[in-house]
Design a protein around this motif. Sequence first.
Motif, PDB file in Angstrom:
ATOM      1  N   LYS A 178     -15.395 -28.757  -4.148  1.00  0.00           N
ATOM      2  CA  LYS A 178     -15.494 -27.500  -3.381  1.00  0.00           C
ATOM      3  C   LYS A 178     -16.871 -27.389  -2.716  1.00  0.00           C
ATOM      4  N   LYS A 179     -17.923 -27.700  -3.469  1.00  0.00           N
ATOM      5  CA  LYS A 179     -19.286 -27.613  -2.906  1.00  0.00           C
ATOM      6  C   LYS A 179     -19.467 -28.564  -1.742  1.00  0.00           C
ATOM      7  N   LEU A 180     -18.956 -29.774  -1.859  1.00  0.00           N
ATOM      8  CA  LEU A 180     -19.106 -30.757  -0.789  1.00  0.00           C
ATOM      9  C   LEU A 180     -18.284 -30.400   0.455  1.00  0.00           C
ATOM     10  N   GLN A 181     -17.240 -29.596   0.285  1.00  0.00           N
ATOM     11  CA  GLN A 181     -16.429 -29.184   1.427  1.00  0.00           C
ATOM     12  C   GLN A 181     -17.092 -28.033   2.187  1.00  0.00           C
ATOM     13  N   SER A 182     -18.019 -27.332   1.546  1.00  0.00           N
ATOM     14  CA  SER A 182     -18.638 -26.164   2.173  1.00  0.00           C
ATOM     15  C   SER A 182     -19.519 -26.543   3.340  1.00  0.00           C
TER      16      SER A 182
END
Length: 182
Positions: A178-182
């Motif tokens: 999720k963090k890397l998709q932000s």
Amino acid sequence: MSYNGLKVLGLAGEYRSTSKSGMLVSEALKVAESKGAEIVFWDLNEKPLPFVGEEGCWSHPTVQEFQSLLVETDAFLVASPEYHGTMSGVMKNTFDWMYDKHVGGKVFGLMSTLGGVTNANTLNHMRISLRWLHAWPVPEQLAIGHVKEAFNEEGELSDESLQGRLEALVESVLSTSKKLQS
């Protein structure tokens, strides 16, 4: 936290989904699903990948399907048995069908199963392979030694501390993705 919208692919370095590595991946996928992720288990028994380099392999329809699925996937939960101090040939062949364009920048959770004493050889070798593909293996990992005694009759981990570590690994994979998709 809910992880709706994340697609997680489970891969086991053995041909049977009922193998210990397959059971471990299935347990990890259950945890991911309970947190809202969409899950897929690639069953190598049903859809075996040809050996890299064998006649006709580059245009094999199963390879095309597998690589398309890799592109659609956000995160991966993988487990391999340890054979002779490293990952199984089945796991290595599966990794050999992955390229940066399929998994680069994507998150992996690594697990291994061992018949004897727990160690990190297989996990380290998988981590090295995935770094070459520009993937992101999370720091949490899980090696289960004496694997024949690790699961109960329902196919669940019988040791609560191992179950807790599995849940922490899955949470790390999902939250990092999720963090890397932000």
